[in-house]
Design an enzyme around this catalytic site. Sequence first.
Site, mmCIF file in Angstrom:
data_model
loop_
_atom_site.group_PDB
_atom_site.id
_atom_site.type_symbol
_atom_site.label_atom_id
_atom_site.label_comp_id
_atom_site.label_asym_id
_atom_site.label_seq_id
_atom_site.Cartn_x
_atom_site.Cartn_y
_atom_site.Cartn_z
ATOM 1 C CE LYS A 1 -5.603 -5.716 -2.700
ATOM 2 N NZ LYS A 1 -5.092 -4.456 -2.134
ATOM 3 C CB ALA B 1 6.674 7.891 -0.929
#
Length: 314
Positions: free
Chosen positions: A185, A8
Site C-alpha cells: 500500500k 475522524a
Amino acid sequence: MKIAIAGAGAMGGRFGTMLATTDNQVMFIDSWADHVQAINDRGLQVHVGNAVTPHWIPAALPQDVHGSFDLIILFTKAMGIAPMLESLRSIITRTTHVMVLANGIGNIEQVEKFVPGRQIIAGVTVWSSELDGPGEITLTGAGNVTLQPLAGQSDDFFQAVLTAFHQAGLNPIASDDVLAAIWKKAALNCVLNTYTALLDCNVGEFGRLPNHETLIDGVLNEFAVVAHHEHIDFDLDAARQLILAQFAPGGNSAHYPSMYQDLAKGRPTEIDFLNGFIAAKGAASNIPTPVNRLLTQLIHGKEVLSKQSVRIPA
C-alpha cells in the site's frame, strides 16, 4: 464492543459510519474542534454521489474523552500517531486494543511505544474517502482492509474484530504477513499520492498521462530495492498492477488522494513516511534513490508554498 475512531477525518469518518451500522458502539475522537462541533451539531454529513446522509455518531476532542474502549482505531496522519496516543494515555488500559491503519511505513513502531505488541492490530486499507470540510466527507470507490494482530491469528478478540468489520461491509482480510501488505500500500501511496499532489490532478487524470508508466516505474524500482534490503516480501509486479487498477472508470479514478487534499488545504503531508522513508532508508544503506529523494523535496517545497495560497479542488 466499544470502538473509538481516533482521527475522524476522511478515512476515519468512513470506517466510523460503516462500523456504526453494526451493534457496536462507535465514537469519534479528533483534535479539530470545528470538525468535532459540526459532527455533534448536525451529524457527519456523508456524500455518496448526489445523496447526502447525516450520521449521528458522538464526537469529542481527545482531552474530553473519558472511560475506556475495547478498540481504538488510529486514523491520524502518521506524524500524528504519537501525539494522539499521548493524549489518550488515560483511557488506554491493559485490555484496550489499538489498530493502526494510517498510511506510511514505521507506524507499528510508534504504537509500540504506548502499548505492548499483544494489544496491537496492524493493518492497511485501500478504501478511499475525501474530507470536504468540518463535519463533511465524500465516499468514493470500494475497498478492503488487511489486518494482523501482533499476538497471533487465533486471538478471540481479533476474531470478534473480523466479525464486526465483516458485518460493517469493510471486507476484512486476515493476513499472516501484514508488513508485506503495508509496504504494498505504501508503494501505491508513494506513486499516486505524490504524483497527483505534484501534478495537481486526480488518480484518473494521472493514469491518462502518456508517460505515467515511466513515472510509476521510477518510484517502484527504487522502492523494491529498499524493500528487499529490509527483508520485506515485496512483489513489484503486484504493486504495479494494483496501481494500474486504480485508473479504471468507476473505481478510484475520480479520487484526489490525501496528500493532494492536505496540500490543497495548507496542511503538512505524510511524505516523510512514504517516499521520504524510502529515501532515508536508501541513504542509510548506500542504496541510490534519486527519484524518491527528489519527490520528497518537491513535496516539502509545495508544503511551504501551500501555506501561502490554500487551494480547494473544483
